[in-house]
Design an enzyme around this catalytic site. Structure first.
Site, PDB file in Angstrom:
ATOM      1  N   THR A  15       0.695  -1.414   0.076  1.00  0.00           N
ATOM      2  CA  THR A  15      -0.103  -0.219  -0.044  1.00  0.00           C
ATOM      3  C   THR A  15       0.777   1.229   0.312  1.00  0.00           C
ATOM      4  OG1 THR A  15      -0.168  -0.061   2.626  1.00  0.00           O
ATOM      5  CG2 THR A  15      -1.478  -1.246   1.371  1.00  0.00           C
ATOM      6  N   ASP A  17       4.089   3.831  -0.836  1.00  0.00           N
ATOM      7  CA  ASP A  17       4.356   5.071  -2.144  1.00  0.00           C
ATOM      8  C   ASP A  17       5.043   4.493  -3.350  1.00  0.00           C
ATOM      9  OD1 ASP A  17       4.761   7.216  -2.877  1.00  0.00           O
ATOM     10  OD2 ASP A  17       7.502   6.990  -3.068  1.00  0.00           O
ATOM     11  N   ALA A  19       4.736   1.581  -3.779  1.00  0.00           N
ATOM     12  CA  ALA A  19       4.372   0.466  -4.832  1.00  0.00           C
ATOM     13  C   ALA A  19       3.524   0.778  -6.001  1.00  0.00           C
ATOM     14  CB  ALA A  19       3.917  -0.693  -4.171  1.00  0.00           C
ATOM     15  N   ARG A  47      -0.061  -3.103   6.797  1.00  0.00           N
ATOM     16  CA  ARG A  47      -1.340  -3.902   7.778  1.00  0.00           C
ATOM     17  C   ARG A  47      -2.458  -3.556   7.422  1.00  0.00           C
ATOM     18  NH1 ARG A  47       2.488   0.064  11.214  1.00  0.00           N
ATOM     19  NH2 ARG A  47       2.212   1.135   9.157  1.00  0.00           N
ATOM     20  N   ASP A  86       0.779  -7.976   9.663  1.00  0.00           N
ATOM     21  CA  ASP A  86       2.209  -7.253   9.669  1.00  0.00           C
ATOM     22  C   ASP A  86       3.496  -7.864  10.355  1.00  0.00           C
ATOM     23  OD1 ASP A  86       4.051  -6.256  12.667  1.00  0.00           O
ATOM     24  OD2 ASP A  86       2.604  -4.667  13.230  1.00  0.00           O
ATOM     25  N   LYS A 149      16.852  -0.090  -1.592  1.00  0.00           N
ATOM     26  CA  LYS A 149      18.283   0.878  -0.280  1.00  0.00           C
ATOM     27  C   LYS A 149      17.107   1.325   0.038  1.00  0.00           C
ATOM     28  CE  LYS A 149      17.897   5.440  -2.846  1.00  0.00           C
ATOM     29  NZ  LYS A 149      18.336   6.546  -2.991  1.00  0.00           N
ATOM     30  N   ASP A 178      19.386  -1.491  -7.640  1.00  0.00           N
ATOM     31  CA  ASP A 178      20.379   0.396  -7.542  1.00  0.00           C
ATOM     32  C   ASP A 178      19.291   0.134  -8.988  1.00  0.00           C
ATOM     33  OD1 ASP A 178      21.137   2.166  -8.522  1.00  0.00           O
ATOM     34  OD2 ASP A 178      23.199   1.919  -7.179  1.00  0.00           O
ATOM     35  N   HIS A 179      17.744   1.566  -8.548  1.00  0.00           N
ATOM     36  CA  HIS A 179      17.192   1.885  -9.462  1.00  0.00           C
ATOM     37  C   HIS A 179      18.047   2.474 -10.950  1.00  0.00           C
ATOM     38  CE1 HIS A 179      16.383   4.953  -7.282  1.00  0.00           C
ATOM     39  NE2 HIS A 179      16.461   6.363  -8.647  1.00  0.00           N
ATOM     40  N   GLU A 217      19.917  17.612  -8.344  1.00  0.00           N
ATOM     41  CA  GLU A 217      18.229  16.895  -8.147  1.00  0.00           C
ATOM     42  C   GLU A 217      17.736  18.769  -7.718  1.00  0.00           C
ATOM     43  OE1 GLU A 217      15.760  14.867  -5.905  1.00  0.00           O
ATOM     44  OE2 GLU A 217      17.939  13.697  -5.396  1.00  0.00           O
ATOM     45  N   HIS A 241      24.067   4.580  -6.293  1.00  0.00           N
ATOM     46  CA  HIS A 241      23.694   4.874  -7.251  1.00  0.00           C
ATOM     47  C   HIS A 241      25.545   5.889  -8.093  1.00  0.00           C
ATOM     48  CE1 HIS A 241      20.150   4.224  -5.958  1.00  0.00           C
ATOM     49  NE2 HIS A 241      20.100   5.898  -6.081  1.00  0.00           N
ATOM     50  N   LYS A 341      20.670  18.481  -3.545  1.00  0.00           N
ATOM     51  CA  LYS A 341      18.987  18.573  -4.044  1.00  0.00           C
ATOM     52  C   LYS A 341      19.370  20.252  -3.585  1.00  0.00           C
ATOM     53  CE  LYS A 341      17.023  14.644  -1.662  1.00  0.00           C
ATOM     54  NZ  LYS A 341      16.684  14.350  -2.744  1.00  0.00           N
TER      55      LYS A 341
HETATM   56  P1  NAP Z   1       5.927   3.514   2.887  1.00  0.00           P
HETATM   57  O1  NAP Z   1       4.893   4.912   1.611  1.00  0.00           O
HETATM   58  O2  NAP Z   1       6.223   4.400   3.434  1.00  0.00           O
HETATM   59  O3  NAP Z   1       5.416   2.769   2.566  1.00  0.00           O
HETATM   60  C1  NAP Z   1       5.665   1.184   3.304  1.00  0.00           C
HETATM   61  C2  NAP Z   1       4.561  -0.157   3.502  1.00  0.00           C
HETATM   62  O4  NAP Z   1       5.015  -0.430   3.970  1.00  0.00           O
HETATM   63  C3  NAP Z   1       3.227   0.470   3.498  1.00  0.00           C
HETATM   64  O5  NAP Z   1       2.472  -0.113   2.311  1.00  0.00           O
HETATM   65  C4  NAP Z   1       3.031   0.185   4.705  1.00  0.00           C
HETATM   66  O6  NAP Z   1       1.230   0.282   4.612  1.00  0.00           O
HETATM   67  C5  NAP Z   1       4.241  -1.035   5.507  1.00  0.00           C
HETATM   68  N1  NAP Z   1       4.265  -1.406   6.546  1.00  0.00           N
HETATM   69  C6  NAP Z   1       4.835  -0.822   6.995  1.00  0.00           C
HETATM   70  N2  NAP Z   1       4.476  -0.637   8.513  1.00  0.00           N
HETATM   71  C7  NAP Z   1       4.882  -2.348   8.279  1.00  0.00           C
HETATM   72  C8  NAP Z   1       4.758  -3.570   8.679  1.00  0.00           C
HETATM   73  N3  NAP Z   1       4.934  -3.624  10.408  1.00  0.00           N
HETATM   74  N4  NAP Z   1       3.937  -4.625   8.531  1.00  0.00           N
HETATM   75  C9  NAP Z   1       3.199  -4.484   7.051  1.00  0.00           C
HETATM   76  N5  NAP Z   1       3.641  -3.657   6.503  1.00  0.00           N
HETATM   77  C10 NAP Z   1       4.147  -3.108   6.675  1.00  0.00           C
HETATM   78  O7  NAP Z   1       7.272   3.991   1.621  1.00  0.00           O
HETATM   79  P2  NAP Z   1       7.565   3.469   0.316  1.00  0.00           P
HETATM   80  O8  NAP Z   1       7.874   4.825   0.330  1.00  0.00           O
HETATM   81  O9  NAP Z   1       7.202   2.861  -0.387  1.00  0.00           O
HETATM   82  O10 NAP Z   1       9.324   2.652   0.200  1.00  0.00           O
HETATM   83  C11 NAP Z   1       9.709   1.311   0.521  1.00  0.00           C
HETATM   84  C12 NAP Z   1      10.949   1.500   0.293  1.00  0.00           C
HETATM   85  O11 NAP Z   1      11.549   1.451  -0.635  1.00  0.00           O
HETATM   86  C13 NAP Z   1      11.813   1.723   1.436  1.00  0.00           C
HETATM   87  O12 NAP Z   1      12.863   0.833   1.759  1.00  0.00           O
HETATM   88  C14 NAP Z   1      12.764   3.032   0.774  1.00  0.00           C
HETATM   89  O13 NAP Z   1      13.685   3.333   0.816  1.00  0.00           O
HETATM   90  C15 NAP Z   1      12.773   2.416  -0.532  1.00  0.00           C
HETATM   91  N6  NAP Z   1      12.256   3.146  -1.967  1.00  0.00           N
HETATM   92  C16 NAP Z   1      11.084   4.259  -2.125  1.00  0.00           C
HETATM   93  C17 NAP Z   1      11.022   4.561  -3.437  1.00  0.00           C
HETATM   94  C18 NAP Z   1      10.062   5.687  -3.464  1.00  0.00           C
HETATM   95  O14 NAP Z   1       9.944   6.127  -4.584  1.00  0.00           O
HETATM   96  N7  NAP Z   1       9.181   5.684  -2.736  1.00  0.00           N
HETATM   97  C19 NAP Z   1      12.502   4.817  -4.426  1.00  0.00           C
HETATM   98  C20 NAP Z   1      13.826   4.252  -3.458  1.00  0.00           C
HETATM   99  C21 NAP Z   1      13.657   3.205  -2.113  1.00  0.00           C
HETATM  100  P3  NAP Z   1       0.673   0.103   5.494  1.00  0.00           P
HETATM  101  O15 NAP Z   1       0.701   0.994   6.747  1.00  0.00           O
HETATM  102  O16 NAP Z   1      -1.033  -0.586   5.457  1.00  0.00           O
HETATM  103  O17 NAP Z   1       1.425  -1.255   6.867  1.00  0.00           O
END
Ligand code: NAP
Length: 498
Positions: A15, A17, A19, A47, A86, A149, A178-179, A217, A241, A341
């Protein structure tokens, strides 16, 4: 169709960002291009309470937001299932295993499983241990772990994380994302180098004077203040990167294009990085933090005024450095890297500056000959520019700079596949070449730890660059003392050509 593309993909953090913005649209694009068979299924794990229908709706909305409305979205989304879970609770894994086994049977997935950890890194180790302990990794097909990462915070924490995930997965089964390695022009570096007779003989310290890699950036930390303030540009960008780009530029030609051969050549580059001792850090590295300033005509606040950032923060939002590779090919050639940044422009570019010719016949009092440059445009535009000197049209034998440009956007009308799409596809095919091996991670942390340890001990005079600039003046002096300067990014734009 690739024979082994059948797979059950479990996305932990479904759920979140990442994904929504990247993974669902990328999976859809693979589906749309016929690269996924009908035999695939996704279980989203997070969760919050959601029904399968509710999850499928969110998948459809994410794809539509990224790619526009699509006719076959219902068919695509019907492959998605959801489990509220969880990740630190053992019971959830038992019901997850039951669901996974049922779906596996329903879609004939041959026990192939990909576990994608799109969650905060503190959960990575726990999830891997549970997957093993609760039987989710007992499969008849392949099992692969895709991990986002940051991979640790320093070498020690990375080792600990690696130990945990290695209890459940072998090194060959771990796909560390590493995207940048999914970006078209990053992947192009080895082709440009090893498929062109005119470059490889010159690709060394006899003909190249220095290499500059910039990833700038215009955005600030946005809503990532909490994470970023404990990370900083060195860990967030340089450890992964930027050093990966250095490795691709500097590696020896692999004896073949297999994952092992390419990765081992990259590892040899990491092993050749000159270790910088604590007392020398300021000779090689510069840190910065943005102050207030103007971006796109808008006043923006300083880093210390951003949400969830310490008002006295010592975290760097900019880093520039001189990396030396002490091997036969590169001895004496500085690789200058900078990333930050709130800079003047959003751009990732590599500039390879060749040495001056031995004697300049075309000297003009007001202007020296330009050195030859090869510019690799990584983003936002994708392409290549070779800067040459040629005779000015008409009159005398005066030389002027001419540019030979190639632009991906001019050649391929449709967007080239997005990085995540390529990486997901690679993972499903079992090709780990563009994922980082543990040895690469370990060497790059060892290099970065030397710098971060010194910076953690000393308070910086922040902020030291205004938003909308190209970083602190000290970053310019880093090159000036070697007799070079940063090539102005805004002068290097690729010219679209067909
Ligand atoms: P986010 O938006 O905070 O999403 C976190 C996810 O984890 C949510 O689906 C949350 O859903 C779930 N979650 C949190 N605690 C949980 C638990 N105890 N059990 C099960 N699920 C749980 O984070 P994000 O931005 O998608 O980033 C995810 C990873 O990708 C991180 O490692 C980040 O460094 C990496 N990343 C992200 C980006 C990006 O563009 N966003 C880019 C590069 C790397 P619930 O609240 O419903 O549990």
């Amino acid at each position: 169709m690739e024979p082994n593309m059948t797979s059950l993909i479990m996305i932990f953090g479904a759920t979140g960002d990442l994904a929504k913005r990247k993974l669902f649209p990328s999976l859809y694009r693979l589906f749309e291009r016929g690269k996924l068979s009908e035999q695939f299924a996704v279980i989203g794990v997070a969760r919050r309470q959601l029904s399968n229908d509710g999850f499928q709706q969110s998948v459809k909305e994410s794809v539509a937001a990224a790619l526009g409305e699509k006719g076959n979205l219902d068919q695509f989304a019907s492959h998605f299932y959801y489990q509220s879970h969880d990740v630190s609770d053992s019971d959830s894994y038992i019901s997850l295993k039951k669901l996974a086994d049922e779906i596996d049977e329903h879609y004939h997935l041959n026990g192939n499983r990909i576990f994608y950890l799109a969650m905060a890194p503190e959960f990575f180790g726990t999830i891997a241990l549970h997957l093993k302990a609760d039987g989710l990794t007992d499969v008849t097909g392949y099992k692969r772990l895709v991990i986002e990462k940051p991979f640790g915070h320093d070498l020690e924490s990375a080792k600990e994380l690696n130990k945990q995930i290695r209890t459940a997965f072998s090194e060959e089964e771990i796909y560390r994302i590493d995207h940048y390695l999914g970006k078209e022009m990053v992947r192009n570096i080895e082709v440009i180098r090893f498929a062109n007779a005119i470059f490889e003989p010159l690709w060394n310290n006899r003909y190249i004077s220095n290499i500059q890699i910039t990833s700038s950036e215009t955005l600030g930390v946005e809503e990532r203040g909490r994470y970023y303030d404990s990370s900083g540009a060195l860990r967030d960008m340089l450890q992964n990167h930027m050093l990966q780009i250095v490795a691709l530029l500097a590696m020896e030609p692999p004896i073949s294009l297999t994952t092992d051969e390419i990765r081992s050549e990259k590892v040899r580059v990491f092993r050749s990085l000159r270790t910088i001792e604590s007392h020398e850090i300021s000779d090689y590295f510069v840190r910065g933090q943005y102050g207030e300033g103007i971006i796109n005509g808008e006043q923006v606040p300083k880093y210390r005024d951003e949400p969830m950032v310490d008002t006295e923060s010592n975290t760097e939002t900019f880093v520039a450095g001189k990396v030396m590779i002490d091997n036969f090919r590169w001895a004496g050639v500085p690789f200058y890297i900078r990333t930050g940044k709130r800079m003047e422009t959003k751009s990732t570019k590599v500039v390879i500056q060749f040495k001056d010719i031995p004697m300049n016949l075309y000297y003009q009092p007001e202007k020296m000959l330009n050195p030859n440059l090869l510019v690799i445009h990584i983003q936002p535009e994708e392409g290549l520019t070779l800067h040459l000197n040629a005779k000015q049209a008409g009159g005398h034998l005066n030389a002027q700079e001419v540019k030979l440009s190639f632009s991906n956007s001019g050649t391929y009308t449709m967007n080239t596949p997005e990085g995540y799409e390529k990486l997901l596809f690679d993972c499903m095919r079992g090709d780990a070449t563009n994922f980082t091996h543990w040895d690469e991670v370990a060497y790059s942390w060892a290099f970065v730890d030397k710098i971060s340890q010194v910076w953690a001990r000393t308070k910086a005079d922040f902020p030291n660059y205004p938003s909308g600039s190209m970083g602190p003046e000290a970053a310019d002096r880093l090159l000036e003392k070697d007799g070079y300067h940063w090539w102005p990014i805004t002068d290097l734009e690729v010219e679209n050509c067909r």
